[in-house]
Motif scaffolding. Sequence first.
Motif, PDB file in Angstrom:
ATOM      1  N   UNK A 172       5.815  10.985  -0.666  1.00  0.00           N
ATOM      2  CA  UNK A 172       5.825   9.515  -0.632  1.00  0.00           C
ATOM      3  C   UNK A 172       5.017   8.915  -1.781  1.00  0.00           C
ATOM      4  N   UNK A 173       5.558   8.986  -2.981  1.00  0.00           N
ATOM      5  CA  UNK A 173       4.925   8.305  -4.119  1.00  0.00           C
ATOM      6  C   UNK A 173       5.953   8.158  -5.234  1.00  0.00           C
ATOM      7  N   UNK A 174       5.639   7.277  -6.182  1.00  0.00           N
ATOM      8  CA  UNK A 174       6.516   7.104  -7.339  1.00  0.00           C
ATOM      9  C   UNK A 174       7.602   6.073  -7.146  1.00  0.00           C
ATOM     10  N   UNK A 175       7.541   5.278  -6.076  1.00  0.00           N
ATOM     11  CA  UNK A 175       8.528   4.218  -5.854  1.00  0.00           C
ATOM     12  C   UNK A 175       7.835   3.039  -5.181  1.00  0.00           C
ATOM     13  N   UNK A 176       8.374   1.841  -5.386  1.00  0.00           N
ATOM     14  CA  UNK A 176       7.815   0.671  -4.728  1.00  0.00           C
ATOM     15  C   UNK A 176       7.941   0.837  -3.214  1.00  0.00           C
ATOM     16  N   UNK A 177       6.863   0.575  -2.520  1.00  0.00           N
ATOM     17  CA  UNK A 177       6.856   0.735  -1.083  1.00  0.00           C
ATOM     18  C   UNK A 177       6.237   2.035  -0.612  1.00  0.00           C
ATOM     19  N   UNK A 178       5.962   2.954  -1.533  1.00  0.00           N
ATOM     20  CA  UNK A 178       5.416   4.252  -1.119  1.00  0.00           C
ATOM     21  C   UNK A 178       4.006   4.128  -0.569  1.00  0.00           C
ATOM     22  N   UNK A 179       3.235   3.152  -1.062  1.00  0.00           N
ATOM     23  CA  UNK A 179       1.887   2.955  -0.529  1.00  0.00           C
ATOM     24  C   UNK A 179       1.939   2.713   0.979  1.00  0.00           C
ATOM     25  N   UNK A 180       2.761   1.782   1.393  1.00  0.00           N
ATOM     26  CA  UNK A 180       2.898   1.472   2.816  1.00  0.00           C
ATOM     27  C   UNK A 180       3.354   2.712   3.587  1.00  0.00           C
ATOM     28  N   UNK A 181       4.275   3.466   3.023  1.00  0.00           N
ATOM     29  CA  UNK A 181       4.859   4.586   3.746  1.00  0.00           C
ATOM     30  C   UNK A 181       3.943   5.792   3.846  1.00  0.00           C
ATOM     31  N   UNK A 182       2.805   5.755   3.156  1.00  0.00           N
ATOM     32  CA  UNK A 182       1.788   6.796   3.350  1.00  0.00           C
ATOM     33  C   UNK A 182       0.868   6.482   4.532  1.00  0.00           C
ATOM     34  N   UNK A 183       0.907   5.259   5.028  1.00  0.00           N
ATOM     35  CA  UNK A 183       0.147   4.905   6.223  1.00  0.00           C
ATOM     36  C   UNK A 183       0.814   5.535   7.448  1.00  0.00           C
ATOM     37  N   UNK A 184       0.103   6.306   8.251  1.00  0.00           N
ATOM     38  CA  UNK A 184       0.721   6.793   9.487  1.00  0.00           C
ATOM     39  C   UNK A 184       1.228   5.670  10.381  1.00  0.00           C
ATOM     40  N   UNK A 185       0.503   4.551  10.434  1.00  0.00           N
ATOM     41  CA  UNK A 185       0.897   3.454  11.319  1.00  0.00           C
ATOM     42  C   UNK A 185       2.208   2.817  10.887  1.00  0.00           C
ATOM     43  N   UNK A 186       2.604   3.008   9.617  1.00  0.00           N
ATOM     44  CA  UNK A 186       3.823   2.375   9.109  1.00  0.00           C
ATOM     45  C   UNK A 186       5.088   2.987   9.698  1.00  0.00           C
ATOM     46  N   UNK A 187       4.951   4.117  10.399  1.00  0.00           N
ATOM     47  CA  UNK A 187       6.127   4.727  11.029  1.00  0.00           C
ATOM     48  C   UNK A 187       6.727   3.818  12.103  1.00  0.00           C
ATOM     49  N   UNK A 188       5.855   2.998  12.717  1.00  0.00           N
ATOM     50  CA  UNK A 188       6.305   2.186  13.848  1.00  0.00           C
ATOM     51  C   UNK A 188       5.814   0.746  13.811  1.00  0.00           C
ATOM     52  N   UNK A 189       5.048   0.343  12.781  1.00  0.00           N
ATOM     53  CA  UNK A 189       4.380  -0.965  12.775  1.00  0.00           C
ATOM     54  C   UNK A 189       4.527  -1.587  11.392  1.00  0.00           C
ATOM     55  N   UNK A 190       4.895  -2.879  11.359  1.00  0.00           N
ATOM     56  CA  UNK A 190       5.023  -3.583  10.076  1.00  0.00           C
ATOM     57  C   UNK A 190       3.656  -4.006   9.512  1.00  0.00           C
ATOM     58  N   UNK A 191       2.593  -3.826  10.248  1.00  0.00           N
ATOM     59  CA  UNK A 191       1.217  -4.085   9.778  1.00  0.00           C
ATOM     60  C   UNK A 191       1.060  -5.544   9.355  1.00  0.00           C
ATOM     61  N   UNK A 192       1.495  -6.447  10.203  1.00  0.00           N
ATOM     62  CA  UNK A 192       1.427  -7.873   9.895  1.00  0.00           C
ATOM     63  C   UNK A 192       0.048  -8.445  10.265  1.00  0.00           C
ATOM     64  N   UNK A 193      -0.453  -9.419   9.494  1.00  0.00           N
ATOM     65  CA  UNK A 193      -1.747 -10.029   9.821  1.00  0.00           C
ATOM     66  C   UNK A 193      -1.632 -11.005  10.972  1.00  0.00           C
ATOM     67  N   UNK A 194      -2.725 -11.225  11.660  1.00  0.00           N
ATOM     68  CA  UNK A 194      -2.786 -12.289  12.669  1.00  0.00           C
ATOM     69  C   UNK A 194      -4.200 -12.823  12.711  1.00  0.00           C
TER      70      UNK A 194
END
Length: 351
Positions: free
Chosen positions: A168-190
């Motif tokens: 998971x590197x070398x493409x836009x969006x790979x940072x997010x996809x290295x987060x384990x939580x990103x498998x199931x969560x959009x990680x939105x602020x509140x």
Amino acid sequence: MESAISDHLTCPRTLTRRVPDGYQPPFPMWVGRADEEVQQVVMGYFGVQFRGDAQRPAALRAMRDMVAGFDLADGPLHYDLTHHVDNQNHENLMIVGYWKDIAAHDRWLQCPEVADWWASDERLSEGLGYFREIVAPRAEQFETLYAFQDALPGVGAVMGGISGEINEHGYWGSMRERFPISQTDWIQPSGELRVLSGDPAAGGRVVVQGHDNIALIRSGQDWAEAETAERNLYLDEILPTLQDGMDFLRDNGQSVGCYSNRFVRNIDLDGNFLDQSYNIGHWGSLDKLERWAESHPTHLRIFTTFFRVAASLSKLRLYHEVSVFDARDQRYEYINCHPQTGMLRDAQPPQ
């Protein structure tokens, strides 16, 4: 090749990746690995703010006193020292400490030597500013990326291990996809960033409450061991574009959702500069960090330069770590700092 997400943090993915299953990255990169015992880490940013050469000796003494406190029971397992000049032309000495046990950190922070020093009225009359910005992401709430495999800096120093080459590197969006939580969560602020006590404009003691899913990026450069060609590559090609981007975020970050941006240079205990630096940026959300990274000309130049040279790097060490946090796992406290410091600028006043 393996996933950036450790096996024990992998779960059935409900959110799709940006690349196909057969994606092959263009060059090798690695991530830090921690075992299942590491449930949460603590990243503590402890600062001394001053202005002018007359205050420098006192600021350095204060920094060394803080470092001495790290030798107490339950102090951080790893730390580094830095210097930066902010957009109000104040100088800041900052110590960054890492713990892999939140209970140990809490015991350290509450021990009399540390707690009494911070609470003392002397801090209000010394003519210096102080801040501590402490965040504690859970294991699923942070990711790392390294172009090297040894002597990991930052949070990698307390993780205990290194991966094989990751996908998971070398493409836009790979940072997010290295987060384990990103498998199931959009990680939105509140929620919102708000002042809990004090008045930033008046100085004194101010406490700011963070909100869910503030994002923090540390992006580092180490040219201490680089030979002439790589040193020149960093100083003549990478650094100018990097400096432009960091200056933009320092001075205009509010317009793109960046709460605070500090491009710091590593120092020793006497304040001498080392051939290492990194950027520390707090963002309103991971989305806003991604949007700037993918669209702003200053970062696109940084990204393009890195892609051009990444496969040939030998001694030049480049890395980053990115974290998000629950509101309850953040602490932002300031003493006599100017109102543009850290999270003070964008914190909403009490209602």
